[in-house]
Each structure stands twice: as structure tokens, then as C-alpha cells.
Design an enzyme around this catalytic site. Structure first.
Site, PDB file in Angstrom:
ATOM      1  N   THR A  33       0.864  -1.277   0.119  1.00 50.78           N
ATOM      2  CA  THR A  33       0.054  -0.124   0.142  1.00 50.78           C
ATOM      3  C   THR A  33       1.090   1.184  -0.071  1.00 50.78           C
ATOM      4  OG1 THR A  33      -1.873  -1.124   1.172  1.00 50.78           O
ATOM      5  CG2 THR A  33      -1.652   1.048   1.425  1.00 50.78           C
ATOM      6  N   GLY A 103       3.657   1.847   7.818  1.00 53.22           N
ATOM      7  CA  GLY A 103       2.630   2.313   8.240  1.00 53.22           C
ATOM      8  C   GLY A 103       2.266   3.797   8.150  1.00 53.22           C
ATOM      9  N   GLY A 104       3.025   4.471   7.383  1.00 54.87           N
ATOM     10  CA  GLY A 104       2.703   5.730   7.142  1.00 54.87           C
ATOM     11  C   GLY A 104       1.188   6.186   6.404  1.00 54.87           C
ATOM     12  N   GLY A 105       0.942   4.910   5.733  1.00 53.29           N
ATOM     13  CA  GLY A 105      -0.356   4.866   4.866  1.00 53.29           C
ATOM     14  C   GLY A 105      -1.390   4.332   5.981  1.00 53.29           C
ATOM     15  N   GLU A 111      -0.217  -5.141   5.997  1.00 55.55           N
ATOM     16  CA  GLU A 111       0.932  -5.259   5.452  1.00 55.55           C
ATOM     17  C   GLU A 111       1.958  -6.203   6.442  1.00 55.55           C
ATOM     18  OE1 GLU A 111       1.439  -1.003   3.728  1.00 55.55           O
ATOM     19  OE2 GLU A 111       2.009  -1.177   5.589  1.00 55.55           O
ATOM     20  N   LYS A 129      14.247   7.322   1.663  1.00 61.07           N
ATOM     21  CA  LYS A 129      13.770   6.457   2.588  1.00 61.07           C
ATOM     22  C   LYS A 129      14.757   5.795   3.535  1.00 61.07           C
ATOM     23  CE  LYS A 129       9.315   6.989   1.345  1.00 61.07           C
ATOM     24  NZ  LYS A 129       8.650   6.194   0.649  1.00 61.07           N
TER      25      LYS A 129
HETATM   26  C1  5RP Z   1       1.647   2.081   4.192  1.00 56.95           C
HETATM   27  C2  5RP Z   1       2.986   1.971   4.099  1.00 56.95           C
HETATM   28  C3  5RP Z   1       3.628   2.488   2.783  1.00 56.95           C
HETATM   29  O1  5RP Z   1       4.493   1.634   2.375  1.00 56.95           O
HETATM   30  C4  5RP Z   1       4.758   3.696   3.216  1.00 56.95           C
HETATM   31  O2  5RP Z   1       3.983   4.810   3.881  1.00 56.95           O
HETATM   32  C5  5RP Z   1       5.386   4.416   2.029  1.00 56.95           C
HETATM   33  O3  5RP Z   1       4.432   5.110   1.377  1.00 56.95           O
HETATM   34  P1  5RP Z   1       4.869   5.834   0.002  1.00 56.95           P
HETATM   35  O4  5RP Z   1       5.192   4.838  -0.917  1.00 56.95           O
HETATM   36  O5  5RP Z   1       3.531   6.424  -0.396  1.00 56.95           O
HETATM   37  O6  5RP Z   1       5.975   6.611   0.449  1.00 56.95           O
HETATM   38  O7  5RP Z   1       3.618   1.532   5.173  1.00 56.95           O
HETATM   39  O8  5RP Z   1       0.924   1.591   5.448  1.00 56.95           O
END
Ligand code: 5RP
Length: 260
Positions: A33, A103-105, A111, A129
Site C-alpha cells: 500500500t 504504516g505511514g499509509g 502489510e 527512505k
Molecule cells: C503504508 C505504508 C507505505 O508503504 C509507506 O507509507 C510508504 O508510502 P509511500 O510509498 O507513499 O511513500 O507503509 O501503510
């Protein structure tokens, strides 16, 4: 078409494009995600539609499930798949041991279950990252709504004895209301700045009543594919101890962009 993408999106796309080379006909694949994982789902959709590859995808969120169906990937549940060949997902941070914050999303629970039920986890990321020490990105912790303030107080108390630099804990919001995960829970973001001992922190946090799971992925990720804005990718395999560099040709991917 790629000319309209920002360098960061090009980096995410390059990592995703390289990572789908790991997917073979007949595989059951965990679909992560986030914005980087969304590129991967689109790339896989293209392989299904244009190359005729047959895969079954297990999405880690409602929004990934919707995208996967849209691009033509057969979606099944983890219970139907039982075990997966591969999971490809993004991350908020990764370190030299390929330990992660995710978990940012807000999808860390699904996951982590999906990645753990896979023979291999591949993380796709842009260079921003990569960190020396985890913790600049707030650590997401999923808690059940019942008594979440008590869970927060217990987390704050536990942090006093742990090797971290910051101890602020905030409830993730969605506008004026608390953010709600696909599983109906809330997310507490732990602003730790620096996590000295991720393994210990993960164990301690997960023992606190009301905590469902935390966003530290320790010894789960096998390979990280790091994308750059100019199409270069590095494939780092922690088990083989190898680092390979390649370049993705954006022009060859024009179909993918025009299909969007
Ligand atoms: C979602 C996540 C995502 O993998 C994480 O937040 C990275 O997101 P992005 O690819 O938009 O930077 O852990 O729960």
C-alpha cells in the site's frame, strides 16, 4: 509522458518497475500500500494485460484492492492464498539491515501479516527512505478504539525505559476525526526521533494491552530496490549480501503512463 512526473515519482516508478521482474507466472503476490506500491500494482497490471502473465494478488488495503482490480489483477484474500511467493511493498524508512518503519499509509497491520506470510519480501523505495538509524519518521502503532487513551498512557510510560530520543505520542487524525484503519482501529504515531534498539522496542510495544501491531518490520524484508530520479536502481539483497545496479529505460514504459 514521464517528463510530467516529478523526480521522486520517477524514482518510485523505477524501483517498482525493477521489482516486478521478481514476479513469475503462477505466483501468489502480496500487494503493498502507498504511492510507491501503487506504481508496482500498475506495472503488474501491465504484465497481466500485455504479457499474459497469470498471478493472484493479495492486497494489503482496500485501496490497493481497488487499484489491483482496476488494472486487471485477480484479487484473492490471504486466507484463500494461505501462503505467498512474494510481497512487494513500500516503506517509510529502511536501514542497512533492511529493518523498516511502515504504516505511514495506515495499513501496517495487513502489510505485516501479508509480508510475514511470504517466502520473500521486497521493499521498493526512493533514496529519501534510507536512514542510518530508524526513528526520524514517526512510528505508527495500531491500537483498538476501546481505551485507546489508556493504551497511549501505557506506551508513554514504557518509552521512559527505552532507548529513544523523543517520547511524544499523537493520535493520527483524518480531518476532525480520529483516523480509522481498514480493521476499524486507530493509529498512534510515536515521535521517537531515534530508535536505539528496534527489536526491543517492537517487543515491548506489542505487549501493551490495546496494541494490535507496530510498524517496525524486523528481519522481514529480504531485498530493497532503491530507485533514483534518472532511472538508476540498486537491488540490495540482504541474504545474498549483493548489491546490483541497473538503469530503467523510461521510454519503454510509455504505455504504462498513457494507460493511466
Ligand atoms: C503504508 C505504508 C507505505 O508503504 C509507506 O507509507 C510508504 O508510502 P509511500 O510509498 O507513499 O511513500 O507503509 O501503510
Amino acid at each position: 509522458m514521464t517528463g510530467e512526473l516529478s523526480p521522486i515519482d520517477k524514482a518510485k516508478f523505477a524501483a517498482a518497475k525493477r521489482a516486478v521482474d521478481f514476479v513469475e507466472d503462477g505466483m501468489r503476490v502480496g500487494l503493498g500500500t502507498g504511492s510507491t506500491a501503487a506504481w508496482m500494482v500498475r506495472c503488474l497490471g501491465e504484465m497481466v494485460r500485455e504479457d499474459g502473465i497469470r498471478i493472484k494478488g493479495v492486497p494489503t488495503s482496500v485501496r490497493t484492492a481497488e487499484l489491483a482490480r482496476q488494472v486487471g489483477i485477480e484479487v484473492i484474500s490471504l486466507d484463500e492464498a494461505k501462503w505467498l511467493d512474494l510481497t512487494i511493498d513500500g516503506a517509510d524508512e529502511f536501514d542497512a539491515d533492511l529493518n523498516l518503519i511502515k504504516g505511514g499509509g495506515g495499513a501496517l497491520l495487513q502489510e505485516k501479516i501479508v509480508a510475514t506470510a511470504s517466502d520473500q519480501m521486497i521493499v521498493i523505495a526512493d533514496t529519501a527512505k534510507e536512514v542510518g538509524t530508524l526513528g526520524a519518521f514517526p512510528l505508527p502503532v495500531e491500537v483498538i478504539p476501546f481505551g485507546w487513551q489508556t493504551s497511549r498512557a501505557l506506551i508513554e510510560e514504557a518509552l521512559i525505559n527505552l532507548d529513544v530520543m523523543g517520547r511524544d505520542v499523537t493520535l493520527r487524525m483524518n480531518g476532525d476525526a480520529a483516523f480509522v484503519t481498514d480493521e476499524g482501529n486507530h493509529i498512534l504515531d510515536l515521535h521517537l526521533k531515534r530508535i536505539g534498539n528496534p527489536r526491543q522496542l517492537s517487543l515491548v510495544i506489542n505487549q501493551i494491552p490495546g496494541v494490535v501491531e507496530n510498524g517496525l518490520f524486523i528481519d522481514i524484508c529480504d531485498v530493497v530496490v532503491v530507485g533514483h530520479g534518472d532511472g538508476r536502481v540498486e537491488v540490495r539483497d540482504i541474504n545474498a549480501g549483493t548489491v546490483e545496479e541497473e538503469k530503467i529505460d523510461f521510454l519503454e514504459s510509455d504505455n504504462l503512463f498513457t494507460d493511466l
